[in-house]
Design a protein around this motif. Structure first.
Motif, short mmCIF file in Angstrom:
data_model
loop_
_atom_site.label_atom_id
_atom_site.label_comp_id
_atom_site.label_asym_id
_atom_site.label_seq_id
_atom_site.Cartn_x
_atom_site.Cartn_y
_atom_site.Cartn_z
N LEU A 194 0.83 -1.20 0.00
CA LEU A 194 0.00 0.00 0.00
C LEU A 194 0.87 1.25 0.00
O LEU A 194 0.65 2.19 -0.77
CB LEU A 194 -0.91 -0.01 1.24
N ARG A 195 1.88 1.25 0.85
CA ARG A 195 2.75 2.42 0.98
C ARG A 195 3.44 2.72 -0.35
O ARG A 195 3.49 3.85 -0.81
CB ARG A 195 3.79 2.18 2.08
N GLN A 196 3.96 1.65 -0.96
CA GLN A 196 4.67 1.82 -2.23
C GLN A 196 3.71 2.31 -3.32
O GLN A 196 4.02 3.25 -4.06
CB GLN A 196 5.30 0.46 -2.62
N ALA A 197 2.53 1.69 -3.38
CA ALA A 197 1.56 2.05 -4.41
C ALA A 197 1.15 3.52 -4.28
O ALA A 197 1.08 4.25 -5.28
CB ALA A 197 0.33 1.14 -4.31
N LEU A 198 0.90 3.93 -3.07
CA LEU A 198 0.42 5.30 -2.87
C LEU A 198 1.54 6.33 -3.07
O LEU A 198 1.30 7.44 -3.54
CB LEU A 198 -0.23 5.46 -1.49
N ASP A 199 2.76 5.94 -2.73
CA ASP A 199 3.91 6.82 -2.98
C ASP A 199 4.08 7.08 -4.48
O ASP A 199 4.24 8.21 -4.92
CB ASP A 199 5.21 6.17 -2.46
N THR A 200 4.07 5.98 -5.23
CA THR A 200 4.25 6.09 -6.68
C THR A 200 3.13 6.94 -7.27
O THR A 200 3.36 7.80 -8.11
CB THR A 200 4.21 4.69 -7.32
N PHE A 201 1.92 6.67 -6.81
CA PHE A 201 0.77 7.40 -7.32
C PHE A 201 0.89 8.89 -7.02
O PHE A 201 0.67 9.73 -7.90
CB PHE A 201 -0.51 6.82 -6.70
N ALA A 202 1.26 9.23 -5.78
CA ALA A 202 1.30 10.65 -5.39
C ALA A 202 2.25 11.43 -6.30
O ALA A 202 1.94 12.55 -6.72
CB ALA A 202 1.75 10.76 -3.93
N VAL A 203 3.38 10.82 -6.62
CA VAL A 203 4.36 11.51 -7.45
C VAL A 203 3.90 11.55 -8.91
O VAL A 203 3.94 12.60 -9.56
CB VAL A 203 5.75 10.83 -7.32
N ALA A 204 3.40 10.41 -9.41
CA ALA A 204 2.96 10.34 -10.81
C ALA A 204 1.78 11.29 -11.05
O ALA A 204 1.69 11.94 -12.10
CB ALA A 204 2.57 8.91 -11.17
N PRO A 206 -11.12 2.64 -6.85
CA PRO A 206 -11.57 2.00 -5.61
C PRO A 206 -10.68 0.87 -5.11
O PRO A 206 -10.71 0.54 -3.93
CB PRO A 206 -12.98 1.48 -5.94
N ALA A 207 -9.89 0.26 -6.01
CA ALA A 207 -9.09 -0.89 -5.58
C ALA A 207 -7.60 -0.57 -5.60
O ALA A 207 -6.77 -1.47 -5.75
CB ALA A 207 -9.40 -2.09 -6.48
N ILE A 208 -7.26 0.69 -5.42
CA ILE A 208 -5.85 1.09 -5.51
C ILE A 208 -5.00 0.43 -4.42
O ILE A 208 -3.79 0.36 -4.52
CB ILE A 208 -5.73 2.64 -5.47
N HIS A 209 -5.65 -0.07 -3.37
CA HIS A 209 -4.91 -0.68 -2.27
C HIS A 209 -4.51 -2.13 -2.55
O HIS A 209 -3.84 -2.75 -1.73
CB HIS A 209 -5.74 -0.61 -0.98
N LEU A 210 -4.93 -2.66 -3.71
CA LEU A 210 -4.68 -4.09 -3.95
C LEU A 210 -3.64 -4.33 -5.04
O LEU A 210 -3.53 -3.55 -5.99
CB LEU A 210 -5.99 -4.77 -4.37
N SER A 211 -2.92 -5.43 -4.91
CA SER A 211 -1.88 -5.77 -5.90
C SER A 211 -2.45 -6.73 -6.94
O SER A 211 -3.48 -7.37 -6.72
CB SER A 211 -0.70 -6.43 -5.20
N ARG A 212 -1.74 -6.86 -8.05
CA ARG A 212 -2.14 -7.80 -9.10
C ARG A 212 -2.19 -9.23 -8.55
O ARG A 212 -2.99 -10.04 -8.99
CB ARG A 212 -1.20 -7.69 -10.30
N HIS A 213 -1.33 -9.51 -7.58
CA HIS A 213 -1.32 -10.86 -6.99
C HIS A 213 -2.61 -11.12 -6.22
O HIS A 213 -3.20 -12.20 -6.32
CB HIS A 213 -0.11 -11.02 -6.07
N GLN A 214 -3.02 -10.11 -5.47
CA GLN A 214 -4.28 -10.28 -4.72
C GLN A 214 -5.46 -10.43 -5.67
O GLN A 214 -6.35 -11.24 -5.44
CB GLN A 214 -4.50 -9.07 -3.80
N VAL A 215 -5.45 -9.65 -6.77
CA VAL A 215 -6.54 -9.75 -7.73
C VAL A 215 -6.48 -11.11 -8.44
O VAL A 215 -7.51 -11.75 -8.65
CB VAL A 215 -6.48 -8.59 -8.75
N GLY A 216 -5.28 -11.57 -8.75
CA GLY A 216 -5.11 -12.88 -9.39
C GLY A 216 -5.68 -14.00 -8.52
O GLY A 216 -6.43 -14.86 -9.00
N ASP A 217 -5.36 -13.95 -7.23
CA ASP A 217 -5.87 -14.97 -6.30
C ASP A 217 -7.39 -14.91 -6.21
O ASP A 217 -8.08 -15.93 -6.20
CB ASP A 217 -5.27 -14.78 -4.90
#
Lengths: 718, 189
Positions: free
Chosen positions: A23-33, A155-166
């Protein structure tokens, strides 16, 4: 969702997010992008004008709300729509259930709607045995996980592709690899079948245009087009705040909404629906179409002189995108259903004070949201005001009351500060920091070293510093603020020495006190006003052109909040405006008024970087002045990444949420260290306290100073 | 405005439209005649495969030409019965009513369900946009759009690029629900 009983429980919940590496990594990347793509999308446009257009269009709706609703209803019904009005969430859900029953609908497909999230519509429908499928990919994912959205647009920005895959593996019963393109195709396949079978489609709406009775939907995936076309029944659930008189108004909003939300010039699809369109699966080939217009607290808000500006919200989610706290903890913690700064406010109105009471304290007041808002809403002010309302009805916590009582009485406050100097003796180190923290602090505050109270406050040094300037080129009153008066008086002294070289006539009215911002932050509205009045009176007798302060937070508060705090009394309001107009921050005064340049300094070429205090860059709109001065002083200026992002101090915020404060500080210091600078400068003593304390804990050699100190010691002919 | 000024203005709008549409992954091609569009459509499918092209909105003379071209290539062309193809068709072939240069947007007035479905259920959407119909921004199309919306019932679609999502890890993926690709043929008229 907010279920925490108290602040302590809320902090525990946030710790879970802080520990979530993905979550931390995803939101960091998003904030900058996000910052980059937004700037690109608005390139060539005057953003302020576009935002002002949105604000004006929405403000014009407020006094005509009843009339516009009647007109919308009339025009929509003339085109074959049934328009319903729902006073609250339960009523809206009941209307939609009734429509489902009357039309014999069992299978329902939905496109994304925050309003349906607000009314918890899915739960209500499912309780009736109806099958509901979300078709927006993100909503589909969180529905399968039985979660709420963690961002209004993603709405699903907190989830990774792995979680969605599972998740998709469970749903399809076949192994799904964590490959995003493939996962998207899985959803396409699964959902296409749902579209085909559905009896009813439910959407939200971004616009309800009264002149034609049309609605507008802004989407990317194209699911809303299928939702509004395939099933024989269409229900659109929309807040009454979505009403706009004309298509032109809607287009004004459309110009800003996607650019501000995701940095897109426009979304893939914008769909305009007027009336009961052709539908081959419906009796008579005519769609059964209903608009459910929801109040749920909106009408009360529309009448409120302060909160009516919330109607300008277009649900772009940008206030979350730039919020440093959202970036740390994500939407499930920084919101109830609505997320980010606007979520803190809407939660109070839509879901009540219990859901809002902890949430509303989680604003660091950095003003990043206000700066980015598509409707120019003064979000930080409204958040504080919600806090005030909750405290006024639920009772003020003791520390907040005590602070109010102490700050109201300047002499008591200053006496306490002076005695703190003696009280700290056992723990005060010789380096200006506390050796260890007194027992009253908890261990989570240990991420930074705290300064000691100065031996002699600035107010006691002033008589020895003051000098008569025969022919002053400009006359100023100095406003020190508490921190520079009692903790860092040397910063004030530096400014005085610098100004004295340039024929500045100076006064320091001794009856000035705390600016009152900490009271504002604690939701103590009344004492905040008392203190403002005290300061205005302290300067009223002084013949000065400017009131100069070295604290960006004080400057911003004096300038912007004093006239508002005293707006209830016309005479005092006038005085406040005169006072506020004179207030100027150190760098702007030195750069713009005194016009100091390279010739006024002897440089040493040491590398310096600058941390831009929130209340300087956003509060006062000052960006270049301090950086220009640093270069002029002969330092080698190196810009740090994210130099305008909050350092995590936020006054009382860092005391309430030390874990969040520590994380923000860590990011800030990492970026500072990357510049290789020897000197870190800033224009706010609060930031200095935070930055210096953090670097001290790191064992760093970087020197943290106020810009005034760096300039003063590089004066020519000093 | 002089003839040259008018022509410059139009070229400018065309190139701005092309730039913006291309930026959101639309394929934009210039064509000289409407027949080029039919040929483009047939070629995109290749030959001899069982492919379906849906073109419900075309005026009948144009539809006949397209159907003829498709027939030569062994493709099936339809202009009704979209509900019989809810799992999808290969190509939706449409004509745009307005182009918006500022955002590279196609405007399709589609109260008829067949046309609407053709733009939603296809894998590839091919849309012909006459250059004369390109306007600077949505505000410049305000009157036209109002006219559509006042003639209820109405369904007007702004289409910009292919169907897209970034809902998983903010990674852009095309074709989540609607077309995987959008091809825009700019017709010089």
């Amino acid at each position: 969702m907010q279920n925490a009983k108290d602040l302590k429980e809320y902090r525990c919940e946030m710790q879970e997010s802080l520990d979530n590496t993905f979550l931390r990594q995803a939101l960091d990347t998003f904030a900058v992008a996000y910052r980059g793509s937004r700037a690109k999308a608005f390139a060539g446009f005057d953003i302020n004008r576009l935002v002002a257009d949105v604000a004006a269009a929405k403000d014009a709706v407020l006094p005509r709300l009843d009339e516009l609703f009647r007109e919308f209803k009339k025009n929509a019904e003339a085109a074959g729509v049934t328009v319903h009005f729902a006073k609250d969430a339960d009523e809206a859900n009941a209307i939609i259930i009734r429509i489902a029953q009357e039309t014999g609908s069992h299978k329902i497909i939905k496109s994304k709607s925050m309003t349906a999230e607000e009314t918890l519509l899915n739960h209500a429908l499912e309780d009736q045995g109806l099958e509901v499928t979300e078709t927006d990919l993100g909503e589909f994912i969180i529905q399968l996980r039985h979660e709420g959205p963690s961002h209004m647009v993603m709405p699903a920005i907190h989830l990774s592709r792995h979680q969605v895959g599972d998740l998709f593996t469970d749903v399809t019963g076949a192994r799904q690899e964590p490959d995003i393109d493939r996962l998207v195709k899985v959803a396409r396949r699964e959902l296409r079948a749902k579209f085909i079978d559905a009896d009813m489609g439910i959407t939200g709406a971004n616009f309800a245009i009264t002149e034609t009775g049309a609605i507008g939907l802004v989407t990317n995936e194209g699911n809303a087009r299928l939702v509004t076309t395939l099933p024989r029944v269409h229900v659109a659930l929309l807040g009454i705040d979505k009403l706009v008189p004309t298509l032109e108004d809607a287009l004004k909003i459309l110009k800003v909404l996607p650019r501000n939300a995701t940095g897109q010039n426009i979304t893939s699809y914008v769909t305009w629906i007027t009336g009961a369109n052709e539908c081959a699966s419906a009796p008579g080939r005519k769609k059964d179409i209903h608009f459910v217009v929801l109040d749920n607290g909106r009408l009360e808000m529309a009448k409120d002189p302060l909160f009516s500006q919330v109607f300008r919200c277009v649900r772009c989610g940008a206030c979350a995108n730039v919020c440093p706290v959202y970036r740390l903890v994500g939407g499930h913690k920084m919101g109830h259903i609505y997320i980010g700064a606007i979520g803190l406010i809407l939660t109070y109105f839509f879901h009540g004070p219990d859901k809002a009471k902890n949430l509303v304290q989680n604003c660091i007041n950095c003003e990043a949201c206000k700066d980015v808002c598509a409707g120019g809403i003064d979000l930080p002010r409204l958040i504080k005001q919600v806090h005030v309302r909750i405290q006024d009805t639920k009772g003020h916590p003791l520390p907040s009351l005590l602070l109010g009582q102490v700050l109201k009485n300047r002499k008591l406050f200053h006496t306490l500060l002076r005695s703190a100097k003696w009280a700290q003796k056992p723990v005060a180190g010789s380096d200006g920091f506390m050796r260890h923290l007194p027992m009253m602090f908890f261990k989570e505050h240990d991420f930074k070293a705290l300064p000691t109270i100065a031996e002699t406050p600035f107010r006691d040094r002033w008589p020895g510093l003051r000098m008569e300037v025969a022919k002053p080129r400009v006359k100023i009153g100095l406003f020190s603020g508490c921190v520079q008066d009692f903790v860092y008086p040397e910063q004030m002294e530096a400014a005085v020495r610098l100004f004295a070289d340039h024929q500045v006539g100076m006064t320091f009215p001794l009856s000035q006190s705390c600016c009152g911002l900490p009271l504002q932050m604690m939701g103590e509205a009344k004492t905040s006003r008392d203190v403002a009045l005290q300061n205005i009176r302290a300067f009223a007798q002084e013949d000065v052109d400017h009131i100069v302060t070295l604290c960006a937070s004080c400057a911003s508060h004096l300038k912007h909040n004093y006239p508002v705090l005293l707006a209830d009394d016309p005479k005092l309001a006038d005085q406040a405006r005169v006072f506020a107009a004179k207030v100027i921050d150190f760098s702007s005064f030195t750069h713009d008024i005194l016009g100091l340049q390279a010739k006024d300094f002897t440089g040493d070429g040491r590398r310096a970087t600058f941390h831009s205090p929130c209340h300087l860059c956003r509060g006062l709109g000052v960006h270049d002045a301090p950086r220009d001065l640093i270069r002029a002083a002969g330092l080698e200026y190196k810009e740090a990444a994210e130099s305008e992002v909050c350092c995590g101090f936020g006054g009382t915020f860092s005391a309430k949420f030390p874990e969040l404060s520590a994380e923000l500080l860590k990011k800030k210091l990492d970026n500072v260290e990357l510049t290789g600078a020897e000197i870190l400068l800033t224009d706010c003593p609060g930031c200095i306290m935070q930055l210096r304390g953090g670097l001290k804990k790191r064992g760093s050699q970087i020197l943290v100073q106020h810009t005034a100190e760096a300039l003063a010691c590089r004066r020519k002919d000093k | 405005m002089t003839m040259t000024g008018d022509k410059d203005r139009r070229t400018d709008l065309c190139s701005r439209f092309t730039e913006k549409a291309t930026a959101v992954s639309a394929v934009v091609r210039q064509i000289a005649t409407i027949n080029d569009a039919f040929a483009y459509c047939a070629n995109l499918c290749g030959t001899g495969q069982e492919k379906i092209i849906a073109a419900p909105g075309l005026e009948s003379s144009h539809y006949d030409l397209l159907a003829d071209q498709c027939g030569k290539n062994g493709l099936t062309c339809i202009n009704s019965g979209m509900r019989g193809h809810l799992s999808g068709v290969d190509i939706g072939f449409t004509m745009a009513d307005i182009g918006i240069a500022e955002t590279g947007t196609l405007v399709i007035n589609c109260p008829g369900e067949e046309l609407r479905l053709a733009t939603m259920l296809c894998e590839y959407h091919i849309c012909v946009l006459p250059c004369s119909k390109i306007v600077r921004d949505a505000f410049a199309a305000d009157q036209q759009l109002r006219t559509y919306m006042r003639k209820a019932p109405n369904y007007t679609a702004f289409i910009t690029g292919a169907s897209r999502t970034a809902d998983i890890e903010r990674v852009l993926a095309l074709g989540v629900h609607g077309p995987l690709e959008l091809h825009i043929l700019l017709l010089e008229d």
